[in-house]
Design an enzyme around this catalytic site. Structure first.
Site, PDB file in Angstrom:
ATOM      1  N   THR A   1       0.839  -1.197   0.000  1.00 16.63           N
ATOM      2  CA  THR A   1       0.000   0.000   0.000  1.00 16.63           C
ATOM      3  C   THR A   1       0.872   1.245   0.000  1.00 16.63           C
ATOM      4  OG1 THR A   1      -1.758   1.196   1.173  1.00 16.63           O
ATOM      5  CG2 THR A   1      -0.162   0.067   2.552  1.00 16.63           C
TER       6      THR A   1
ATOM      7  N   ASP B   1      -8.325  -3.791   0.533  1.00 20.90           N
ATOM      8  CA  ASP B   1      -9.101  -2.764  -0.137  1.00 20.90           C
ATOM      9  C   ASP B   1     -10.256  -2.392   0.771  1.00 20.90           C
ATOM     10  OD1 ASP B   1      -9.057  -1.295  -2.746  1.00 20.90           O
ATOM     11  OD2 ASP B   1     -11.175  -1.812  -2.608  1.00 20.90           O
TER      12      ASP B   1
ATOM     13  N   ASP C   1     -12.028   9.634   7.938  1.00 18.39           N
ATOM     14  CA  ASP C   1     -12.059   9.572   9.407  1.00 18.39           C
ATOM     15  C   ASP C   1     -12.706  10.799  10.066  1.00 18.39           C
ATOM     16  OD1 ASP C   1     -11.046   7.035   9.708  1.00 18.39           O
ATOM     17  OD2 ASP C   1      -8.974   7.671  10.000  1.00 18.39           O
TER      18      ASP C   1
HETATM   19  P1  IMP Z   1      -8.303   1.917  -1.178  1.00 18.27           P
HETATM   20  O1  IMP Z   1      -8.625   0.749  -0.297  1.00 18.27           O
HETATM   21  O2  IMP Z   1      -6.833   2.191  -1.179  1.00 18.27           O
HETATM   22  O3  IMP Z   1      -8.908   1.795  -2.525  1.00 18.27           O
HETATM   23  O4  IMP Z   1      -8.893   3.221  -0.516  1.00 18.27           O
HETATM   24  C1  IMP Z   1     -10.179   3.281   0.009  1.00 18.27           C
HETATM   25  C2  IMP Z   1     -10.613   4.686   0.338  1.00 18.27           C
HETATM   26  O5  IMP Z   1     -11.447   4.643   1.485  1.00 18.27           O
HETATM   27  C3  IMP Z   1      -9.512   5.681   0.618  1.00 18.27           C
HETATM   28  O6  IMP Z   1      -9.831   6.917   0.040  1.00 18.27           O
HETATM   29  C4  IMP Z   1      -9.487   5.853   2.080  1.00 18.27           C
HETATM   30  O7  IMP Z   1      -9.201   7.154   2.414  1.00 18.27           O
HETATM   31  C5  IMP Z   1     -10.892   5.453   2.492  1.00 18.27           C
HETATM   32  N1  IMP Z   1     -10.752   4.662   3.704  1.00 18.27           N
HETATM   33  C6  IMP Z   1     -10.458   3.351   3.805  1.00 18.27           C
HETATM   34  N2  IMP Z   1     -10.319   3.003   5.093  1.00 18.27           N
HETATM   35  C7  IMP Z   1     -10.518   4.144   5.798  1.00 18.27           C
HETATM   36  C8  IMP Z   1     -10.450   4.427   7.193  1.00 18.27           C
HETATM   37  O8  IMP Z   1     -10.167   3.593   8.053  1.00 18.27           O
HETATM   38  N3  IMP Z   1     -10.698   5.702   7.521  1.00 18.27           N
HETATM   39  C9  IMP Z   1     -10.990   6.674   6.618  1.00 18.27           C
HETATM   40  N4  IMP Z   1     -11.034   6.467   5.316  1.00 18.27           N
HETATM   41  C10 IMP Z   1     -10.796   5.199   4.902  1.00 18.27           C
END
Ligand code: IMP
Length: 196
Positions: free
Chosen positions: A2, A71, A148
């Site tokens: 990541t 994801d 968040d």
């Molecule tokens: P990906 O999993 O990298 O595709 O990202 C998922 C999206 O959801 C990102 O924009 C993150 O900022 C948001 N996201 C995923 N988990 C969290 C979390 O624990 N807190 C806030 N935003 C989250």
């Protein structure tokens, strides 16, 4: 695997107590480029991420190393689950402010969801986690990342953020609720069955 330091920290906190040394997967000092396919579900995206990650491990001759991918997304009930699998894109384009603008005034229910995959050197383990909560009416807090500052998790009997957003609490409090922590715990449980 990541580029997100928040995710990395949560993975370190979940796996380190079990003797794992969690490091960001870098090739020549860089986060490897992967294609995140536009899928309908987080599970499909996580599957696509782990297969690309395994291919990369093979290319650098490290296919016996472990690899973790995840994801996740924010699913808002009144918006039919949007932004869901598009969460990263939507955050980039309209941010938390944009989400607040398009939210229903009354139904504020939402959940964070996560789907994780762990390659243990021989096989893939799967983990899922959900964190139910509500979207508040303003942006509050500097901690965490992504959505968040607009998300307050539902209380458990043992834990409450007392109405604070994930952006206003420390990471150890967030982990009591975190969708990602639940998905990683799922994987640790599956690994325990292999190791023990
Ligand atoms: P990906 O999993 O990298 O595709 O990202 C998922 C999206 O959801 C990102 O924009 C993150 O900022 C948001 N996201 C995923 N988990 C969290 C979390 O624990 N807190 C806030 N935003 C989250």
């Amino acid at each position: 695997m990541t580029g997100n330091q928040g995710k990395l920290l949560e993975a370190k906190n979940a796996f380190s107590p079990f003797g794992f040394n969690v490091e960001q997967f870098l090739i020549d000092g860089k986060v490897p480029e992967i294609i995140e396919p536009q899928c309908e579900t987080l599970d499909d995206v996580a599957d696509a991420k782990i297969s690309q990650g395994l291919q990369l491990l093979k290319e650098i001759g490290k296919e016996k190393d472990a690899l973790l991918v995840e994801d996740s997304g924010l699913f808002i009930e009144s918006l039919g689950g949007f932004p869901g699998v598009y969460s990263a894109y939507v955050l980039d384009k309209i941010g938390c402010e944009g989400i607040l603008k398009i939210m229903d005034d009354v139904n504020r229910k939402a959940s964070f969801q996560a789907s994780a995959r762990f390659w243990d050197g021989t096989k893939v383990h799967k983990g899922n986690g959900i964190c139910p909560g509500n979207i508040i009416h303003s942006i509050r807090g500097e901690n965490g990342f992504g959505y968040d500052p607009i998300f307050v998790p539902l209380d458990y009997l043992e834990f409450s953020t007392d109405g604070l957003t994930f952006g206003e609490v420390k990471i150890d409090m967030k982990e009591n609720f975190s969708h990602r922590k639940k998905a990683l715990d799922d994987i640790l449980l599956s690994l325990k069955n292999v190791i023990m």
